[in-house]
Design a protein around this motif. Structure first.
Motif, mmCIF file in Angstrom:
data_model
loop_
_atom_site.group_PDB
_atom_site.id
_atom_site.type_symbol
_atom_site.label_atom_id
_atom_site.label_comp_id
_atom_site.label_asym_id
_atom_site.label_seq_id
_atom_site.Cartn_x
_atom_site.Cartn_y
_atom_site.Cartn_z
ATOM 1 N N VAL A 191 -79.083 14.550 -6.336
ATOM 2 C CA VAL A 191 -78.261 15.293 -5.573
ATOM 3 C C VAL A 191 -78.622 16.750 -5.878
ATOM 4 O O VAL A 191 -78.558 17.081 -6.690
ATOM 5 C CB VAL A 191 -76.719 14.783 -5.780
ATOM 6 N N ILE A 192 -78.363 17.148 -4.530
ATOM 7 C CA ILE A 192 -79.110 18.684 -4.223
ATOM 8 C C ILE A 192 -77.086 19.082 -4.932
ATOM 9 O O ILE A 192 -76.954 19.057 -3.455
ATOM 10 C CB ILE A 192 -79.886 18.986 -2.780
ATOM 11 N N GLN A 193 -76.905 19.640 -5.838
ATOM 12 C CA GLN A 193 -76.204 20.183 -6.465
ATOM 13 C C GLN A 193 -75.368 21.693 -6.057
ATOM 14 O O GLN A 193 -74.971 22.124 -4.593
ATOM 15 C CB GLN A 193 -76.420 19.830 -7.771
ATOM 16 N N ALA A 194 -76.708 22.472 -5.013
ATOM 17 C CA ALA A 194 -76.692 23.735 -4.965
ATOM 18 C C ALA A 194 -78.455 24.264 -3.881
ATOM 19 O O ALA A 194 -78.852 24.126 -5.018
ATOM 20 C CB ALA A 194 -75.823 24.549 -6.946
ATOM 21 N N ILE A 195 -77.862 24.771 -3.494
ATOM 22 C CA ILE A 195 -79.076 25.721 -2.785
ATOM 23 C C ILE A 195 -78.416 27.191 -3.011
ATOM 24 O O ILE A 195 -77.813 27.685 -1.984
ATOM 25 C CB ILE A 195 -79.716 25.464 -1.551
ATOM 26 N N ASN A 196 -79.187 28.390 -3.315
ATOM 27 C CA ASN A 196 -79.028 30.133 -2.862
ATOM 28 C C ASN A 196 -80.309 30.719 -2.117
ATOM 29 O O ASN A 196 -81.639 30.422 -3.048
ATOM 30 C CB ASN A 196 -78.299 30.539 -4.352
ATOM 31 N N GLU A 197 -80.492 30.414 -0.945
ATOM 32 C CA GLU A 197 -81.564 30.851 -0.423
ATOM 33 C C GLU A 197 -81.997 32.448 -1.008
ATOM 34 O O GLU A 197 -82.935 32.472 -1.133
ATOM 35 C CB GLU A 197 -81.384 31.326 1.186
ATOM 36 N N GLU A 198 -81.268 33.336 -1.198
ATOM 37 C CA GLU A 198 -81.481 34.517 -1.635
ATOM 38 C C GLU A 198 -82.080 34.662 -2.638
ATOM 39 O O GLU A 198 -82.626 35.490 -2.662
ATOM 40 C CB GLU A 198 -79.931 35.551 -1.473
ATOM 41 N N GLN A 199 -81.364 34.158 -3.346
ATOM 42 C CA GLN A 199 -82.316 34.040 -5.018
ATOM 43 C C GLN A 199 -83.688 32.930 -4.773
ATOM 44 O O GLN A 199 -84.143 32.393 -6.121
ATOM 45 C CB GLN A 199 -81.467 33.429 -6.069
ATOM 46 N N LYS A 200 -83.385 32.118 -3.952
ATOM 47 C CA LYS A 200 -84.995 31.020 -3.862
ATOM 48 C C LYS A 200 -84.184 30.290 -5.009
ATOM 49 O O LYS A 200 -85.244 29.822 -5.632
ATOM 50 C CB LYS A 200 -85.757 31.583 -4.507
ATOM 51 N N LEU A 201 -83.450 29.553 -5.402
ATOM 52 C CA LEU A 201 -82.256 28.549 -6.879
ATOM 53 C C LEU A 201 -82.118 27.602 -5.865
ATOM 54 O O LEU A 201 -81.498 27.151 -5.005
ATOM 55 C CB LEU A 201 -81.654 29.415 -7.263
ATOM 56 N N MET A 202 -82.257 26.307 -6.310
ATOM 57 C CA MET A 202 -81.998 24.620 -6.087
ATOM 58 C C MET A 202 -81.868 23.983 -7.174
ATOM 59 O O MET A 202 -82.162 24.637 -8.609
ATOM 60 C CB MET A 202 -83.455 24.204 -5.484
ATOM 61 N N GLU A 203 -80.862 23.489 -7.190
ATOM 62 C CA GLU A 203 -80.122 22.716 -8.678
ATOM 63 C C GLU A 203 -80.758 21.111 -7.970
ATOM 64 O O GLU A 203 -79.649 20.749 -7.194
ATOM 65 C CB GLU A 203 -78.924 23.043 -9.050
ATOM 66 N N PHE A 204 -80.462 20.240 -9.097
ATOM 67 C CA PHE A 204 -80.959 18.672 -8.925
ATOM 68 C C PHE A 204 -80.432 17.968 -9.689
ATOM 69 O O PHE A 204 -80.833 18.484 -10.566
ATOM 70 C CB PHE A 204 -82.364 18.180 -8.596
ATOM 71 N N LYS A 205 -79.291 17.516 -9.930
ATOM 72 C CA LYS A 205 -78.350 16.383 -10.636
ATOM 73 C C LYS A 205 -78.703 15.147 -10.406
ATOM 74 O O LYS A 205 -78.707 14.498 -9.439
ATOM 75 C CB LYS A 205 -76.425 17.105 -9.676
ATOM 76 N N MET A 206 -79.301 14.757 -12.194
ATOM 77 C CA MET A 206 -79.267 13.226 -12.100
ATOM 78 C C MET A 206 -77.749 12.610 -11.791
ATOM 79 O O MET A 206 -77.172 13.122 -12.749
ATOM 80 C CB MET A 206 -80.019 13.118 -13.392
ATOM 81 N N LEU A 207 -78.621 11.779 -11.316
ATOM 82 C CA LEU A 207 -77.625 11.006 -10.481
ATOM 83 C C LEU A 207 -77.998 8.883 -11.160
ATOM 84 O O LEU A 207 -77.001 8.725 -11.986
ATOM 85 C CB LEU A 207 -77.137 10.028 -9.207
ATOM 86 N N GLU A 208 -79.575 8.633 -10.861
ATOM 87 C CA GLU A 208 -79.877 7.618 -12.043
ATOM 88 C C GLU A 208 -81.072 7.434 -11.888
ATOM 89 O O GLU A 208 -81.632 9.077 -11.996
ATOM 90 C CB GLU A 208 -79.452 6.212 -10.894
ATOM 91 N N GLY A 209 -81.969 6.646 -12.900
ATOM 92 C CA GLY A 209 -83.137 6.998 -12.799
ATOM 93 C C GLY A 209 -83.845 6.568 -14.458
ATOM 94 O O GLY A 209 -82.542 6.326 -14.915
ATOM 95 N N ASP A 210 -84.786 7.110 -14.744
ATOM 96 C CA ASP A 210 -85.198 6.593 -16.005
ATOM 97 C C ASP A 210 -84.718 7.832 -17.300
ATOM 98 O O ASP A 210 -84.441 7.111 -18.318
ATOM 99 C CB ASP A 210 -87.016 6.724 -16.249
#
Length: 151
Positions: free
Chosen positions: A72-91
């Motif tokens: 899930v995309i947990q956070a986006i900060n356009e000014e800092q060009k930052l994105m956080e991806f939190k793992m939900l499922e998978g290997d």
């Protein structure tokens, strides 16, 4: 031994930080064209690319094995060009209780740096720190740069 960890790598990116951020924010499904040996697909499950709360599934090849990651995309900060991806499922979730990937682009002294931060909690002490995954992201960043510089 602690079960939590944090790995960080900052890589110079000659193709322009905006290019990198836009690719991950609005066009992650294009990564399979840019670096097909690493990323085979990015499927939208819920929401819209580039928005907080969006759920995506990656199909990728890491350490010679085909893998999946639902995030899930947990956070986006356009000014800092930052994105956080939190793992939900998978290997990765077979080895880690929690896994957060942050991508941040910043410019220092006229040089764009792509910074990958992996924050994780291992299920037990036998689990290795995800150094090869960090290396995978560094190599992927270089592939993206080469793809865009050659155009």
């Amino acid at each position: 031994m602690g079960l939590t960890g944090k790995l960080i790598a900052a890589i110079e990116f000659k193709a322009g930080g905006d290019v990198f951020h836009e690719l991950f924010r609005h066009k992650p499904h294009h990564l399979s064209n840019v670096t097909p040996e690493k990323v085979q697909g990015c499927d939208l499950h819920e929401g819209q690319f580039g928005h907080v709360g969006t759920i995506i599934t990656w199909r990728y090849t890491h350490d010679g094995k085909e893998k999946k990651a639902k995030q899930v995309i947990q956070a986006i900060n356009e000014e800092q060009k930052l994105m956080e991806f939190k793992m939900l499922e998978g290997d990765l979730m077979e080895l880690y209780k929690a896994f957060l990937i942050t991508i941040h682009v910043e410019t220092k002294n006229g040089i764009d740096l792509v910074t990958w931060t992996l924050e994780y909690e291992m299920l037990n002490e036998d689990v290795e720190h995800p150094l090869s995954l960090l290396s995978f992201f560094i190599d992927m960043t270089k592939d993206i740069e080469t793809h865009h510089v050659e155009k």
